[in-house]
Motif scaffolding. Structure first.
Motif, PDB file in Angstrom:
ATOM      1  N   GLU A 355       0.843  -1.191   0.000  1.00  0.00           N
ATOM      2  CA  GLU A 355       0.000   0.000   0.000  1.00  0.00           C
ATOM      3  C   GLU A 355       0.879   1.241   0.000  1.00  0.00           C
ATOM      4  O   GLU A 355       1.947   1.258   0.627  1.00  0.00           O
ATOM      5  CB  GLU A 355      -0.904   0.042   1.240  1.00  0.00           C
ATOM      6  N   ILE A 356       0.437   2.275  -0.707  1.00  0.00           N
ATOM      7  CA  ILE A 356       1.055   3.598  -0.631  1.00  0.00           C
ATOM      8  C   ILE A 356       0.083   4.484   0.141  1.00  0.00           C
ATOM      9  O   ILE A 356      -1.086   4.591  -0.227  1.00  0.00           O
ATOM     10  CB  ILE A 356       1.320   4.180  -2.029  1.00  0.00           C
ATOM     11  N   ARG A 357       0.549   5.118   1.201  1.00  0.00           N
ATOM     12  CA  ARG A 357      -0.324   5.914   2.060  1.00  0.00           C
ATOM     13  C   ARG A 357       0.173   7.354   2.135  1.00  0.00           C
ATOM     14  O   ARG A 357       1.391   7.610   2.099  1.00  0.00           O
ATOM     15  CB  ARG A 357      -0.376   5.325   3.471  1.00  0.00           C
ATOM     16  N   ASP A 358      -0.787   8.276   2.239  1.00  0.00           N
ATOM     17  CA  ASP A 358      -0.405   9.682   2.387  1.00  0.00           C
ATOM     18  C   ASP A 358      -0.120   9.977   3.857  1.00  0.00           C
ATOM     19  O   ASP A 358      -0.177   9.084   4.713  1.00  0.00           O
ATOM     20  CB  ASP A 358      -1.465  10.616   1.805  1.00  0.00           C
ATOM     21  N   GLU A 359       0.211  11.218   4.155  1.00  0.00           N
ATOM     22  CA  GLU A 359       0.608  11.583   5.514  1.00  0.00           C
ATOM     23  C   GLU A 359      -0.507  11.382   6.535  1.00  0.00           C
ATOM     24  O   GLU A 359      -0.251  11.249   7.727  1.00  0.00           O
ATOM     25  CB  GLU A 359       1.079  13.037   5.539  1.00  0.00           C
ATOM     26  N   GLY A 360      -1.755  11.345   6.079  1.00  0.00           N
ATOM     27  CA  GLY A 360      -2.872  11.109   6.982  1.00  0.00           C
ATOM     28  C   GLY A 360      -3.249   9.647   7.109  1.00  0.00           C
ATOM     29  O   GLY A 360      -4.205   9.313   7.807  1.00  0.00           O
ATOM     30  N   GLY A 361      -2.526   8.764   6.421  1.00  0.00           N
ATOM     31  CA  GLY A 361      -2.808   7.331   6.481  1.00  0.00           C
ATOM     32  C   GLY A 361      -3.767   6.843   5.415  1.00  0.00           C
ATOM     33  O   GLY A 361      -4.083   5.649   5.364  1.00  0.00           O
ATOM     34  N   ARG A 362      -4.259   7.749   4.538  1.00  0.00           N
ATOM     35  CA  ARG A 362      -5.171   7.339   3.464  1.00  0.00           C
ATOM     36  C   ARG A 362      -4.412   6.536   2.413  1.00  0.00           C
ATOM     37  O   ARG A 362      -3.300   6.870   2.038  1.00  0.00           O
ATOM     38  CB  ARG A 362      -5.791   8.577   2.807  1.00  0.00           C
ATOM     39  N   ILE A 363      -5.038   5.451   1.944  1.00  0.00           N
ATOM     40  CA  ILE A 363      -4.422   4.643   0.892  1.00  0.00           C
ATOM     41  C   ILE A 363      -4.543   5.386  -0.429  1.00  0.00           C
ATOM     42  O   ILE A 363      -5.641   5.768  -0.841  1.00  0.00           O
ATOM     43  CB  ILE A 363      -5.097   3.262   0.785  1.00  0.00           C
ATOM     44  N   LYS A 405       9.491   6.342   0.160  1.00  0.00           N
ATOM     45  CA  LYS A 405       8.469   7.033  -0.619  1.00  0.00           C
ATOM     46  C   LYS A 405       8.402   6.420  -2.019  1.00  0.00           C
ATOM     47  O   LYS A 405       9.429   6.187  -2.655  1.00  0.00           O
ATOM     48  CB  LYS A 405       8.787   8.526  -0.738  1.00  0.00           C
ATOM     49  N   TYR A 406       7.185   6.191  -2.490  1.00  0.00           N
ATOM     50  CA  TYR A 406       6.974   5.580  -3.804  1.00  0.00           C
ATOM     51  C   TYR A 406       5.777   6.210  -4.492  1.00  0.00           C
ATOM     52  O   TYR A 406       4.919   6.825  -3.856  1.00  0.00           O
ATOM     53  CB  TYR A 406       6.717   4.069  -3.663  1.00  0.00           C
ATOM     54  N   ARG A 407       5.732   6.031  -5.784  1.00  0.00           N
ATOM     55  CA  ARG A 407       4.531   6.302  -6.568  1.00  0.00           C
ATOM     56  C   ARG A 407       4.313   5.123  -7.512  1.00  0.00           C
ATOM     57  O   ARG A 407       5.249   4.383  -7.822  1.00  0.00           O
ATOM     58  CB  ARG A 407       4.676   7.604  -7.373  1.00  0.00           C
ATOM     59  N   ARG A 408       3.090   4.927  -7.930  1.00  0.00           N
ATOM     60  CA  ARG A 408       2.750   3.854  -8.867  1.00  0.00           C
ATOM     61  C   ARG A 408       2.344   4.496 -10.185  1.00  0.00           C
ATOM     62  O   ARG A 408       1.479   5.378 -10.211  1.00  0.00           O
ATOM     63  CB  ARG A 408       1.621   2.989  -8.310  1.00  0.00           C
TER      64      ARG A 408
END
Length: 528
Positions: A355-363, A405-408
């Motif tokens: 999973e990639i998550r933002d700073e608030g924990g959102r997927i 840190k990653y991006r898809r």
């Protein structure tokens, strides 16, 4: 998680050393290991492992007690590691490049009951023992060139004189099997606690299906056995199929690596990006006809596209790139042979969820949005020993926080953006140091590059690049300006390095990872 159904899980009662001995019972005469001075067949390995286990009993080392392995890569290393597992003791391999202060801390933290040490490292160990409040019961020296002291045992003699232990300890698959200390880039190193079965999972999920290792391969790893990456490359993977592994005590310089490619007919090579870059820049780069490489693997940091493409063009050999960690033991995401998209880390390994998550924990589900990488899978460590706070931060339920840190991209391939603590925010927008570095090394004059953020007089962050030039290239102001324009022409303008400094070499870990924090410390010291 979904490992079940992909491969069979190990039985609840499971001892990894017994597992590999049984797998190779019919290969007694096959060479398992070749080191700088000797060879060890599978039959000899099995016998030595059982004798080592008996030697631990002779030392009164009991189940679950720790033994420290301060060993250079040689045939004694797998004997000590597997022998400890066979006996139910907990081997703790440690980096051979640490300081006596580091070893003093590790001795006290692990409460190791015995130390198995290479002769070359005895001075460091003696200094550590003098500093440590913890006393070890025995010191056993590997490859001693002269008589050992009265309170020190010789590895070969002590192990060789034992009657082999008849049966392994009846360990559980989920029982603590071994520890690996993290690199400890900030603060003290963390003791990452792994189970007996975790070794099995990395072989079944990555070594066999992705690397495709077989008994016909000759495996050679630039990463040493005390690293999670090297442990899989040179022990778990080859022993799980009956392959041969080449071990080397010295540093993996291009010349040392080339010699083993040619002389040992290496078919599977495991390296790191800085190593591949150094080899491609070497005047001694061998001809394709001189080597037997069928596949190369890269890890430690993301492999820049330019390096992968140049290596492939030279040798006609894929370099698959993956990401793993000490906490996950080996790769959980990777490119595949025949599906190598250079510049990406490929896709999740079957059996692991990402999973990639933002700073608030959102997927994050949108393509090309950067976030932090989380992974879950069966090879995850149990905890950091005696460190609840950091354990809770990294191990969040079934998920492990990687700190990367990653991006898809739109095709489902994952692209590395940097470590979370290395990411920069310039003009209100994120800049990945890795992206800038990968662009700089595309220039014909650049061998290596590292990018950090520095604070200017107004308190704003700007990017600074440290560049190592190829041999015979002269550093000057005109070249610095040319490199800045080179980046600006290929990336968004705000990403180009405002400052650029030439260095003879970059600070690195023993695995070849660039230590950007050392560069940040250097800059901070220069401002005081």
């Amino acid at each position: 998680m979904r490992p079940a159904g992909i491969v069979a899980a190990p039985p609840k009662q499971f001892n990894f050393a017994e597992h590999v001995i049984e797998l190779n019972a019919a290969r007694k005469s096959k060479i398992a290991y070749i080191d700088d001075h000797s060879e060890l067949s599978y039959g000899e390995l099995a016998l030595a492992v059982r004798r080592f286990a008996a030697a631990l009993r002779q030392l009164d080392i009991r189940r679950e007690e720790r033994v420290l392995l301060l060993l250079l890569d040689s045939t004694d290393w797998p004997v000590a590691f597997l022998g400890s597992l066979y006996a139910g003791a907990v081997p703790v391999p440690v980096n051979t490049l640490l300081t006596p202060d580091d070893y003093a801390y590790i001795l006290a933290h692990s409460r190791a009951q015995a130390v198995f040490v290479s002769a070359e490292l005895i001075p460091k160990l003696e200094a550590a023992l003098a500093k440590s409040s913890h006393e070890v019961g025995a010191v056993v020296v590997s490859r001693a060139n002269e008589a050992v002291g009265p309170n020190v045992l010789d590895f070969a003699r002590f192990v060789g004189e034992q009657r082999p232990l008849e049966a392994p300890a009846m360990t559980a698959a989920d029982e603590i099997g071994f520890w690996l200390y993290s690199s400890g880039s900030t603060g003290r190193p963390k003791a990452v606690v792994h189970t007996q079965a975790n070794l099995y999972w990395t072989a079944e999920l990555y070594g066999k299906p992705i690397v495709g290792v077989t008994e016909h391969d000759v495996c050679f790893s630039a990463a040493k056995l005390f690293f999670a990456y090297g442990l899989g490359n040179a022990l778990t993977f080859p022993l799980s199929v009956g392959a041969t592994a080449v071990l080397m005590a010295e540093r993996p310089t291009p010349a040392a690596v080339f010699r083993r490619w040619i002389e040992k007919k290496t078919t599977l090579y495991f390296g790191v990006p800085t190593g591949y870059a150094g080899m491609l820049a070497s005047a001694d780069l061998p001809r394709t006809s001189d080597v037997a490489l069928r596949l190369c693997v890269s890890a430690g940091e993301a492999l820049p596209r330019e390096i992968g493409e140049r290596f492939n063009a030279r040798f006609g050999c894929d370099v698959i790139d993956g990401i793993g960690s000490t906490e996950m033991l080996h790769m959980f995401m990777s490119t595949r042979p025949g599906d190598v998209r250079y510049g990406t880390t490929g896709k999740p390994v079957e059996g692991y969820d990402i999973e990639i998550r933002d700073e608030g924990g959102r997927i994050i589900t949108e393509a090309d949005e950067i976030g932090e990488l989380f992974v879950r899978g069966p090879s995850a460590a149990l905890m950091y020993w005696a460190d609840r706070d950091r354990s809770r931060e990294s191990f969040q339920g079934a998920w492990t926080r990687t700190g990367d840190k990653y991006r898809r991209d739109s095709d489902g391939y994952y692209v590395y953006a940097g470590r979370s603590d290395d990411m920069l925010k310039v003009s209100g927008q994120y800049v990945s140091p890795f992206e800038v570095e990968a662009t700089l090394i595309q220039h014909e004059a650049v061998l290596e590059a590292a990018v950090i953020g520095v604070t200017d007089g107004d308190g704003l962050t700007r990017t600074k690049a440290f560049v190592v030039l190829k041999e015979a290239v002269q550093a000057n102001g005109a070249l610095a300006a040319e490199l800045q324009q080179f980046v600006k022409a290929r990336l968004a303008p705000y990403k180009y390095p405002r400052d650029l400094e030439f260095l003879d070499e970059l600070p690195k870990t023993a695995t070849g990872k660039v230590q950007r924090f050392r560069l940040r410390e250097r800059e901070a010291a220069g401002r005081t």
